[in-house]
Design a protein around this motif. Structure first.
Motif, PDB file in Angstrom:
ATOM      1  N   PRO A   1       3.181  -6.217  -5.072  1.00 41.45           N
ATOM      2  CA  PRO A   1       3.347  -6.294  -3.611  1.00 41.45           C
ATOM      3  C   PRO A   1       3.139  -4.946  -2.940  1.00 41.45           C
ATOM      4  O   PRO A   1       2.862  -4.882  -1.746  1.00 41.45           O
ATOM      5  N   MET A   2       3.218  -3.863  -3.718  1.00 38.22           N
ATOM      6  CA  MET A   2       3.006  -2.547  -3.137  1.00 38.22           C
ATOM      7  C   MET A   2       1.544  -2.263  -2.846  1.00 38.22           C
ATOM      8  O   MET A   2       1.239  -1.418  -2.012  1.00 38.22           O
ATOM      9  N   VAL A   3       0.645  -2.965  -3.507  1.00 32.42           N
ATOM     10  CA  VAL A   3      -0.785  -2.705  -3.317  1.00 32.42           C
ATOM     11  C   VAL A   3      -1.179  -2.948  -1.869  1.00 32.42           C
ATOM     12  O   VAL A   3      -1.898  -2.144  -1.271  1.00 32.42           O
ATOM     13  N   ASP A   4      -0.688  -4.026  -1.276  1.00 33.98           N
ATOM     14  CA  ASP A   4      -1.016  -4.333   0.123  1.00 33.98           C
ATOM     15  C   ASP A   4      -0.474  -3.253   1.057  1.00 33.98           C
ATOM     16  O   ASP A   4      -1.159  -2.819   1.985  1.00 33.98           O
ATOM     17  N   VAL A   5       0.747  -2.806   0.799  1.00 34.85           N
ATOM     18  CA  VAL A   5       1.354  -1.778   1.645  1.00 34.85           C
ATOM     19  C   VAL A   5       0.570  -0.473   1.527  1.00 34.85           C
ATOM     20  O   VAL A   5       0.231   0.147   2.547  1.00 34.85           O
ATOM     21  N   ILE A   6       0.262  -0.056   0.319  1.00 34.03           N
ATOM     22  CA  ILE A   6      -0.484   1.189   0.107  1.00 34.03           C
ATOM     23  C   ILE A   6      -1.863   1.094   0.747  1.00 34.03           C
ATOM     24  O   ILE A   6      -2.339   2.038   1.380  1.00 34.03           O
ATOM     25  N   ASP A   7      -2.513  -0.069   0.616  1.00 40.20           N
ATOM     26  CA  ASP A   7      -3.826  -0.270   1.226  1.00 40.20           C
ATOM     27  C   ASP A   7      -3.749  -0.151   2.747  1.00 40.20           C
ATOM     28  O   ASP A   7      -4.587   0.500   3.366  1.00 40.20           O
TER      29      ASP A   7
END
Length: 180
Positions: free
Chosen positions: A127-133
């Motif tokens: 779920p962190m990938v979307d936030v980092i992106d």
């Protein structure tokens, strides 16, 4: 030796807390919901200082000035403690704190871009990938317009990292020139 250890520990503490405040401000500016693990961590780390400051300094549109002020206060506290340890140089403390805040922004952006690049290679389903992106994409967008894909690889993070390092060198030299 004691002074070096104290400087390092103060730098870590101010960097962690100040960086969390800056990340909070940036996440609010980008309208990223705080229901994800990153957002919950940031809230837990910064609510104790940002909420009281927000009563004194409310936000404007998408800008969270209380979080930015909190980050500056952490840098200011770091340099006040160092000035007390050295026994002087109090006049330069606000200037050092301002430069410290700029360095914190640059190092935070650098860390964000590195994490983004690693996660883009790994293609993780976190779920962190979307936030980092969502955090890194606005910074990378101008570079993506100028730099085409090379063999299917996006070199825009590398270009941004080079620019950030150049900015860090400029800030360090400007600080040295002002404090002479």
């Amino acid at each position: 030796m004691f002074f070096q250890i104290a400087t390092f520990l103060l730098d870590v503490a101010a960097g962690l807390l100040g960086g969390a405040c800056l990340l909070r401000a940036y996440m609010q500016h980008q309208r990223i919901p705080f229901g994800n693990p990153v957002g919950r961590f940031i809230f837990a780390l910064t609510d104790w200082i940002v909420l009281p400051l927000r009563k004194l300094l409310p936000g404007y549109k998408r800008w969270d000035f209380a979080s930015i002020l909190a980050a500056f206060l952490f840098e200011l506290a770091q340099f006040v403690v160092l000035a007390l340890m050295v026994g002087g140089g109090y006049a330069a403390v606000p200037v050092l704190a301002l430069f410290g805040l700029v360095r914190l922004v640059i190092s935070g952006m650098t860390g964000l871009v590195i994490v983004y690049a690693i996660l883009s290679w790994v293609n993780a389903d976190s779920p962190m990938v979307d936030v980092i992106d969502r955090l890194a994409s606005p910074m990378l967008r101008p570079f993506r317009r100028m730099i085409p894909l090379v063999g299917g690889f996006d070199l825009s993070p590398l270009a941004l990292l080079v620019v950030l390092q150049v900015l860090a060198i400029i800030v360090a030299n400007l600080q040295a020139a002002l404090l002479r």
